[in-house]
Design a protein around this motif. Structure first.
Motif, short mmCIF file in Angstrom:
data_model
loop_
_atom_site.label_atom_id
_atom_site.label_comp_id
_atom_site.label_asym_id
_atom_site.label_seq_id
_atom_site.Cartn_x
_atom_site.Cartn_y
_atom_site.Cartn_z
N GLN A 192 -7.18 4.86 -0.92
CA GLN A 192 -8.20 5.36 0.01
C GLN A 192 -9.62 5.13 -0.49
OE1 GLN A 192 -7.24 9.47 0.77
NE2 GLN A 192 -5.67 8.97 2.31
N ASP A 193 -9.78 4.76 -1.74
CA ASP A 193 -11.13 4.49 -2.26
C ASP A 193 -11.73 3.29 -1.52
OD1 ASP A 193 -13.02 5.17 -4.71
OD2 ASP A 193 -12.94 2.98 -4.52
N GLN A 194 -13.03 3.35 -1.28
CA GLN A 194 -13.69 2.31 -0.51
C GLN A 194 -13.58 0.94 -1.18
OE1 GLN A 194 -15.08 2.67 2.63
NE2 GLN A 194 -15.05 0.42 2.51
N HIS A 235 -13.15 1.95 -10.43
CA HIS A 235 -12.15 2.83 -9.83
C HIS A 235 -10.80 2.65 -10.51
CE1 HIS A 235 -9.78 5.04 -6.95
NE2 HIS A 235 -9.14 3.95 -6.54
N LEU A 236 -10.44 1.42 -10.77
CA LEU A 236 -9.16 1.13 -11.43
C LEU A 236 -9.11 1.75 -12.82
CD1 LEU A 236 -6.46 -0.57 -11.32
CD2 LEU A 236 -7.75 -2.36 -12.49
N ALA A 237 -10.18 1.57 -13.59
CA ALA A 237 -10.20 2.08 -14.96
C ALA A 237 -10.12 3.59 -15.01
CB ALA A 237 -11.46 1.59 -15.67
N VAL A 279 -11.11 -0.24 -2.88
CA VAL A 279 -9.78 -0.79 -2.61
C VAL A 279 -9.71 -1.27 -1.17
CG1 VAL A 279 -7.31 -0.33 -2.60
CG2 VAL A 279 -8.77 0.73 -4.34
N GLN A 280 -10.26 -0.50 -0.25
CA GLN A 280 -10.27 -0.91 1.16
C GLN A 280 -11.04 -2.22 1.34
OE1 GLN A 280 -8.63 0.57 3.83
NE2 GLN A 280 -7.66 1.70 2.14
N ASP A 281 -12.14 -2.36 0.62
CA ASP A 281 -12.92 -3.61 0.70
C ASP A 281 -12.11 -4.78 0.14
OD1 ASP A 281 -15.00 -2.18 1.78
OD2 ASP A 281 -16.15 -2.06 -0.08
N LEU A 282 -11.37 -4.53 -0.94
CA LEU A 282 -10.54 -5.59 -1.53
C LEU A 282 -9.44 -6.00 -0.56
CD1 LEU A 282 -10.09 -7.25 -4.16
CD2 LEU A 282 -8.42 -5.51 -4.82
N LEU A 283 -8.82 -5.03 0.10
CA LEU A 283 -7.77 -5.34 1.08
C LEU A 283 -8.33 -6.13 2.26
CD1 LEU A 283 -5.98 -1.88 1.05
CD2 LEU A 283 -4.99 -4.04 0.28
N ALA A 284 -9.52 -5.73 2.74
CA ALA A 284 -10.14 -6.46 3.84
C ALA A 284 -10.44 -7.89 3.45
CB ALA A 284 -11.41 -5.73 4.28
N TYR A 285 -10.89 -8.06 2.22
CA TYR A 285 -11.15 -9.41 1.72
C TYR A 285 -9.87 -10.25 1.70
CZ TYR A 285 -10.64 -12.58 -2.21
OH TYR A 285 -10.26 -13.62 -3.00
N LEU A 330 0.83 -1.21 0.00
CA LEU A 330 0.00 0.00 0.00
C LEU A 330 0.86 1.26 0.00
CD1 LEU A 330 -2.81 -0.98 2.54
CD2 LEU A 330 -2.85 -1.08 0.06
N ALA A 331 1.97 1.18 0.71
CA ALA A 331 2.86 2.34 0.75
C ALA A 331 3.43 2.63 -0.63
CB ALA A 331 3.99 2.09 1.75
N LYS A 332 3.70 1.57 -1.41
CA LYS A 332 4.22 1.77 -2.76
C LYS A 332 3.15 2.35 -3.69
CE LYS A 332 7.52 -2.03 -2.37
NZ LYS A 332 7.85 -3.43 -2.80
N ILE A 333 1.90 1.96 -3.47
CA ILE A 333 0.83 2.47 -4.33
C ILE A 333 0.49 3.92 -4.01
CG2 ILE A 333 -1.58 2.17 -5.01
CD1 ILE A 333 -1.28 -0.81 -4.40
N GLY A 334 0.38 4.21 -2.71
CA GLY A 334 0.07 5.58 -2.29
C GLY A 334 -1.41 5.78 -2.04
N PRO A 335 -1.76 6.79 -1.23
CA PRO A 335 -3.15 7.01 -0.82
C PRO A 335 -4.07 7.45 -1.94
CG PRO A 335 -1.73 8.82 -0.09
CD PRO A 335 -0.83 7.76 -0.64
N GLN A 336 -3.52 8.03 -3.00
CA GLN A 336 -4.37 8.49 -4.10
C GLN A 336 -5.27 7.37 -4.61
OE1 GLN A 336 -2.16 10.06 -7.45
NE2 GLN A 336 -3.94 10.02 -8.82
N PHE A 337 -4.75 6.17 -4.63
CA PHE A 337 -5.53 5.04 -5.14
C PHE A 337 -6.16 4.23 -4.01
CE2 PHE A 337 -5.80 0.58 -6.55
CZ PHE A 337 -6.55 0.72 -7.71
#
Length: 638
Positions: free
Chosen positions: A364-366, A397-399, A368-374, A355-362
């Motif tokens: 912080q979207d909900q 969001h990715l697109a 992405v957070q849901d994918l990480l929790a999964y 996550l640190a390499k990707i950065g908060p710009q990407f």
């Protein structure tokens, strides 16, 4: 097509009436749900079941929720449900933690990208928070299991599946190939992923063909021109004929349908046209048998002798079998077997670092957070405890944001998707997505889609690993291997993307990238190889000629390529092994007209392998140099 959620109350109204008095909270129903699509009701109980909507013993649903429409083809949906069968097994059922509602949630997300109602999903947690819930959890689970896991989905009429989804997926064999990832991390248990044709096609027992006219006979003999045929002339007034009837039926069943053999019975007393067939072959007594091999008459004999009949017909069936390929007599233990499972890269790197390499710009979207929790839940507790998140939202969001991210973060985003795609539910979504939105974004959005061979090593590595992990999905395999044209993206488009990635990365200056590209070629070749092993070859399943040429070029240039910092004797050995493994898969049992043989001769590949073995690369003990160089390219060449 419309997608609906059928909602049932297992308590038949008792929960609404007595829940507050017993638990202190109001519970309106004990929910059982099913997804209805294409006039089939899908639900989880004693495994995954398909019923005519509303035909189970649950009666009429208390509510029908319209979830939306899906444009996915039926065969893609069936393949996805098959992938869920590894996760939703009878043994994994738990009324509170892994039940019908979890299954409905996964299938609804795949079909329309919507969750089932929150009050249904949250009910188990709500109940378990009460003292009575914690006290009676075990007893309630056992008592309700009898209702939710009754034999054959408790009742109701079955709906047949359009694919073999009701059959257990065979346990795959290990393939011995390297699956070393590029980063350290945790490993989690996966469902048993199998190549979709790892097992030979099921054989259907053959049957006796009863005919009464010359035209019917001609049609059957023509159908057996590449195999064999037996004509049994009998008569209703022939008592000895009846002695061999059971034997003839047994031989027909034994021949099966895949052999192409035709066992024919003609009652010459049945009609003038049947008698005309007997006159054509000058049959004067019954029973009389005439055999044909590859369209030519072989033998003729008369008499009711079951032992003679068995011996003659079984010998005929053996003679009709296609000749073994010349490679079957070589010493090739690595290739003389079916490929049971694909190579996958299943490790999860430390997510905080990713996550640190990707950065908060990407991140912080909900979505992405849901994918990480999964991913965290899946890795900590297993796939049965981790329903898939809203992948439609993540894809959108990715697109919309990937192109605007700094170029040095792209590899980390691809790696995040690679980790998620280990789950066949997730990789199935990516394979079936309209216009392959997620995969197109990742493989084209880095700016190297025209020439991955010049992409940074980290982009090559994670892209190749993602592509390999997609093979964990039956939906993806169907798209690539069988080119399902009914999908919204088309199977050929998906195969082209994967083959282009593999062929370009085979020419990478990085040894590890070429090794991963060879692993991807291995996965691409597995289906074709298994077809050859099952003696049901379909050369349309072969990887394209550009991919074969890139593989040979990668091999011949191995000793001269100046590798990057990752280069070492160990990586060179691993790369050579992977390249030879992929090449052997393409060469084994390939027909003489396969262009790969011409390429091998034109590039003098056998001599190149001898030079590699004699070089100072430290690979002289690589066993595949002997199998591929001496056996396949030497004794097995055309």
């Amino acid at each position: 097509m419309d997608v609906q959620l059928y909602v049932y109350d297992l308590s038949q109204g008792l929960a609404r009436q007595y829940s507050r008095a017993l638990t202190g909270i109001q519970i309106d129903a004990i929910y059982h749900t099913a997804i209805v699509f294409n006039n089939v009701e899908y639900f989880f109980g004693q495994g995954i079941h398909r019923k005519i909507p509303g035909s189970t013993h649950h009666g009429r649903p208390i509510q029908v929720v319209d979830l939306g429409k899906t444009h996915l083809p039926i065969d893609v949906v069936e393949e996805y449900v098959e992938s869920l069968a590894e996760i939703y097994t009878p043994e994994s059922y738990d009324l509170f933690l892994h039940n019908c509602n979890n299954f409905s949630q996964d299938l609804a997300m795949f079909l329309v990208g919507k969750s089932i109602p929150d009050e249904i999903r949250s009910l188990p947690e709500t109940f378990l928070k009460t003292p009575i819930g914690q006290m009676l959890r075990g007893q309630i689970d056992q008592s309700m299991r009898k209702m939710t896991q009754a034999p054959d989905a408790v009742a109701g009429r079955n709906v047949s599946s359009s694919s073999a989804t009701t059959k257990p997926i065979p346990k795959p064999t290990t393939n011995g190939a390297s699956t070393t990832p590029i980063s350290n991390g945790t490993t989690h248990k996966l469902p048993s992923t199998a190549i979709i044709n790892a097992q030979p096609p099921s054989e259907t027992p053959g049957q006796v063909h009863y005919i009464s006219s010359p035209s019917e006979l001609d049609r059957l003999l023509e159908a057996a021109r590449d195999s064999c045929a037996v004509i049994f002339f009998t008569s209703a007034t022939c008592p000895p004929c009846k002695i061999v009837y059971p034997t003839y039926d047994e031989l027909a069943a034994e021949a099966g349908t895949r052999s192409g053999a035709k066992l024919i019975k003609i009652d010459i007393s049945a009609s003038p046209s049947a008698n005309a067939v007997a006159q054509r072959y000058q049959v004067r007594a019954t029973p009389t048998f005439i055999t044909f091999l590859k369209g030519q008459k072989q033998e003729e004999w008369a008499g009711a002798n079951p032992a003679q009949l068995k011996g003659n017909v079984r010998l005929l069936l053996q003679m009709a079998q296609p000749p073994q390929h010349r490679h079957s007599s070589l010493r090739l233990p690595t290739f003389q077997r079916t490929i049971g499972k694909p190579i996958m890269y299943t490790r999860t790197p430390p997510l905080d670092k990713l996550l640190a390499k990707i950065g908060p710009q990407f991140t912080q979207d909900q979505s992405v957070q849901d994918l990480l929790a999964y991913i965290k839940t899946r890795d900590d507790q297993g796939m049965t405890e981790a329903p898939i998140p809203n992948l439609h939202a993540f894809s959108d969001h990715l697109a919309s944001s990937f192109a605007s991210l700094p170029a040095n973060t792209h590899f980390a985003v691809i790696d995040l998707v690679r980790v998620a795609a280990v789950d066949p539910r997730v990789s199935s979504f990516f394979a079936a997505e309209h216009e392959l939105k997620t995969l197109s974004t990742l493989l084209s959005g880095t700016g190297y889609s025209d020439d991955f061979s010049n992409a940074p090593y980290n982009i090559q590595a994670v892209s190749l690993q993602l592509a390999c992990n997609l093979f964990g999905s039956n939906v993806f395999q169907e798209q690539v291997f069988r080119g399902q044209s009914g999908s919204s993206n088309g199977g050929s488009s998906l195969k082209d993307k994967i083959e282009t990635l593999a062929s370009q990365c085979l020419l990478s200056p990085h040894a590890n990238a070429r090794s991963m590209a060879a692993a991807l070629v291995y996965n691409l070749s597995a289906y074709m190889h298994n077809q050859r092993m099952h003696n049901t070859p379909d050369e349309d399943a072969s990887p394209n000629d550009d991919l074969s040429a890139a593989l040979l070029e990668s091999l011949t240039s191995l000793s001269s390529v100046v590798s990057g910092p990752a280069s070492s004797a160990a990586s060179t050995t691993e790369t050579l092994h992977a390249l030879l493994l992929a090449l052997g898969m393409l060469l084994y049992a390939a027909p003489p007209e396969d262009m790969l043989w011409d390429l091998c001769r034109a590039m003098d590949l056998r001599e190149a392998l001898k030079e590699i073995k004699a070089s100072d690369l430290g690979v002289k003990d690589e066993p595949l140099l002997k199998e591929v160089g001496d056996e396949l390219l030497g004794k097995g060449a055309f």
